[in-house]
Write a protein that holds these residues in place. Structure first.
Motif, PDB file in Angstrom:
ATOM      1  N   LEU A 136       1.197  -0.808  -0.035  1.00 19.83           N
ATOM      2  CA  LEU A 136      -0.059   0.046  -0.293  1.00 19.83           C
ATOM      3  C   LEU A 136       0.797   1.395   0.334  1.00 19.83           C
ATOM      4  CD1 LEU A 136      -2.564  -1.330   2.586  1.00 19.83           C
ATOM      5  CD2 LEU A 136      -2.464  -0.822   0.534  1.00 19.83           C
ATOM      6  N   ARG A 137       2.234   1.175   0.388  1.00 20.75           N
ATOM      7  CA  ARG A 137       2.977   2.033   0.286  1.00 20.75           C
ATOM      8  C   ARG A 137       3.084   2.821  -1.073  1.00 20.75           C
ATOM      9  NH1 ARG A 137       7.919   0.103   0.272  1.00 20.75           N
ATOM     10  NH2 ARG A 137       7.437  -0.699   2.450  1.00 20.75           N
ATOM     11  N   ALA A 138       2.897   2.788  -1.943  1.00 20.83           N
ATOM     12  CA  ALA A 138       3.156   3.582  -3.466  1.00 20.83           C
ATOM     13  C   ALA A 138       1.249   4.362  -3.372  1.00 20.83           C
ATOM     14  CB  ALA A 138       2.837   2.687  -4.543  1.00 20.83           C
ATOM     15  N   ALA A 139       0.281   3.708  -2.574  1.00 21.45           N
ATOM     16  CA  ALA A 139      -0.928   4.414  -3.001  1.00 21.45           C
ATOM     17  C   ALA A 139      -0.926   5.608  -2.254  1.00 21.45           C
ATOM     18  CB  ALA A 139      -1.986   3.097  -2.413  1.00 21.45           C
ATOM     19  N   VAL A 140      -0.425   5.830  -0.918  1.00 25.07           N
ATOM     20  CA  VAL A 140      -0.668   6.572   0.548  1.00 25.07           C
ATOM     21  C   VAL A 140       0.366   7.312   0.134  1.00 25.07           C
ATOM     22  CG1 VAL A 140      -2.421   5.377   1.971  1.00 25.07           C
ATOM     23  CG2 VAL A 140       0.813   5.372   2.132  1.00 25.07           C
ATOM     24  N   THR A 161      -7.697  -1.758   8.179  1.00 22.32           N
ATOM     25  CA  THR A 161      -6.521  -0.180   8.157  1.00 22.32           C
ATOM     26  C   THR A 161      -5.453  -0.435   9.508  1.00 22.32           C
ATOM     27  OG1 THR A 161      -9.191   0.112   8.930  1.00 22.32           O
ATOM     28  CG2 THR A 161      -7.851   1.168  10.320  1.00 22.32           C
ATOM     29  N   ARG A 162      -5.539  -1.953   9.663  1.00 24.24           N
ATOM     30  CA  ARG A 162      -3.586  -1.937  10.848  1.00 24.24           C
ATOM     31  C   ARG A 162      -3.342  -2.268   9.034  1.00 24.24           C
ATOM     32  NH1 ARG A 162      -4.031  -2.568  15.886  1.00 24.24           N
ATOM     33  NH2 ARG A 162      -5.932  -3.954  16.688  1.00 24.24           N
ATOM     34  N   ALA A 163      -3.290  -2.315   8.073  1.00 25.97           N
ATOM     35  CA  ALA A 163      -2.476  -2.369   6.695  1.00 25.97           C
ATOM     36  C   ALA A 163      -1.343  -1.203   6.591  1.00 25.97           C
ATOM     37  CB  ALA A 163      -3.039  -3.546   5.975  1.00 25.97           C
ATOM     38  N   LEU A 164      -2.962  -0.646   6.352  1.00 23.71           N
ATOM     39  CA  LEU A 164      -2.703   0.661   5.952  1.00 23.71           C
ATOM     40  C   LEU A 164      -2.933   1.926   6.912  1.00 23.71           C
ATOM     41  CD1 LEU A 164      -4.278   2.620   3.891  1.00 23.71           C
ATOM     42  CD2 LEU A 164      -5.999   3.717   5.697  1.00 23.71           C
ATOM     43  N   VAL A 165      -2.415   1.807   8.224  1.00 25.13           N
ATOM     44  CA  VAL A 165      -1.564   2.619   8.916  1.00 25.13           C
ATOM     45  C   VAL A 165      -0.519   2.166   8.960  1.00 25.13           C
ATOM     46  CG1 VAL A 165      -1.177   2.981  11.536  1.00 25.13           C
ATOM     47  CG2 VAL A 165      -3.950   2.683  10.976  1.00 25.13           C
ATOM     48  N   GLY A 166       0.754   1.020   8.966  1.00 21.76           N
ATOM     49  CA  GLY A 166       1.708   0.889   8.327  1.00 21.76           C
ATOM     50  C   GLY A 166       2.520   1.464   7.061  1.00 21.76           C
ATOM     51  N   ALA A 193       5.513   5.674   4.606  1.00 20.88           N
ATOM     52  CA  ALA A 193       5.532   6.707   3.673  1.00 20.88           C
ATOM     53  C   ALA A 193       5.928   8.004   3.867  1.00 20.88           C
ATOM     54  CB  ALA A 193       4.136   6.474   2.654  1.00 20.88           C
ATOM     55  N   GLY A 194       5.399   7.887   5.075  1.00 17.94           N
ATOM     56  CA  GLY A 194       5.437   9.615   5.755  1.00 17.94           C
ATOM     57  C   GLY A 194       3.640  10.052   5.510  1.00 17.94           C
ATOM     58  N   ALA A 195       2.963   9.380   5.353  1.00 17.40           N
ATOM     59  CA  ALA A 195       1.433  10.655   5.394  1.00 17.40           C
ATOM     60  C   ALA A 195       0.606  11.003   6.701  1.00 17.40           C
ATOM     61  CB  ALA A 195       0.770   9.539   4.240  1.00 17.40           C
TER      62      ALA A 195
END
Length: 222
Positions: A57-61, A86-91, A96-98
């Motif tokens: 997901l890093r590239a997406a955020v 959501t846990r994956a998204l938070v990570g 990514a620094g978002a």
């Protein structure tokens, strides 16, 4: 702004996507099945958040001014996706620094126990007697597993260290965008039994740049 919309083919996610594009934002849409999204001018990233790791997901955020999530289970098969996704998204956002994260939960979650909040209040301070003693208990029994998933999702968001906002709507409808809804901080709304998905999306997008909503739970209803 650069916005990332997660679960962009879902009911609220699609509204987020359409309203954000109409407002002229640069949007990345994260979906499990791009075929369900249809034609769009957004950048599309395919990811199954029930199984995704932070790297996927890093590239997406990366570079996003805000990430808006409509994650939630649809039926029993999707149970667990709100917390796991959501846990994956938070990570991914941390890597990514978002910083800015807005998520959809549900009105009864303030009274649902979770690992981080094992003894929640029995009643929400914004509920009237009908909601408190009749409607909310019935809905919580019927959707017990879904609400447990959302409560654990909220745990992940509140512990994330990000600039978060949790939006808790009551019963969702497919009504039109009215922009004429009520918002309350940290509680539900008296007499607020429903709200359209379009208005929830509008509330989330309006909250992106509002510093008063950072670190807050918002009740939203007609």
């Amino acid at each position: 702004m650069k916005l990332t919309v997660v679960a962009a083919s879902g009911g609220i996610g699609r509204q987020l996507l359409e309203q954000a594009l109409a407002a002229g934002h640069e949007v990345t849409a994260v979906v499990r099945d791009p075929g369900k999204l249809g034609e769009t001018s957004a950048r599309v990233v395919r990811a199954d958040l029930a199984r995704a790791g932070a790297g996927e997901l890093r590239a997406a955020v990366a570079g996003a001014d805000a990430v808006l999530s409509g994650l939630g289970a649809v039926g029993k098969a999707g149970l667990g996706v709100a917390e796991a996704g959501t846990r994956a998204l938070v990570g991914a956002m941390r890597e990514a620094g978002a910083r800015r994260l807005l998520v959809v939960s549900a009105a009864p979650i303030g009274t649902v126990a979770s690992p981080q909040r094992p003894n929640p209040p029995r009643h929400d301070p914004g509920e009237g007697p009908v909601m408190r003693h009749l409607l909310t208990p019935v809905v919580k029994r019927v959707l017990r597993a879904h609400y447990a998933d959302l409560a654990r999702m909220e745990d992940a968001v509140l512990a994330s260290g990000l600039d978060w906002t949790v939006v808790r709507p009551p019963r969702l409808t497919d009504g039109p965008l009215t922009s004429d809804y009520r918002v309350a901080y940290g509680r539900n709304l008296r007499g607020g039994s429903k709200v359209s998905r379009a208005d929830v999306a509008h509330c989330m997008l309006r909250s992106v740049g509002d510093p008063d909503t950072v670190g807050r739970v918002l009740g939203v209803a007609d």
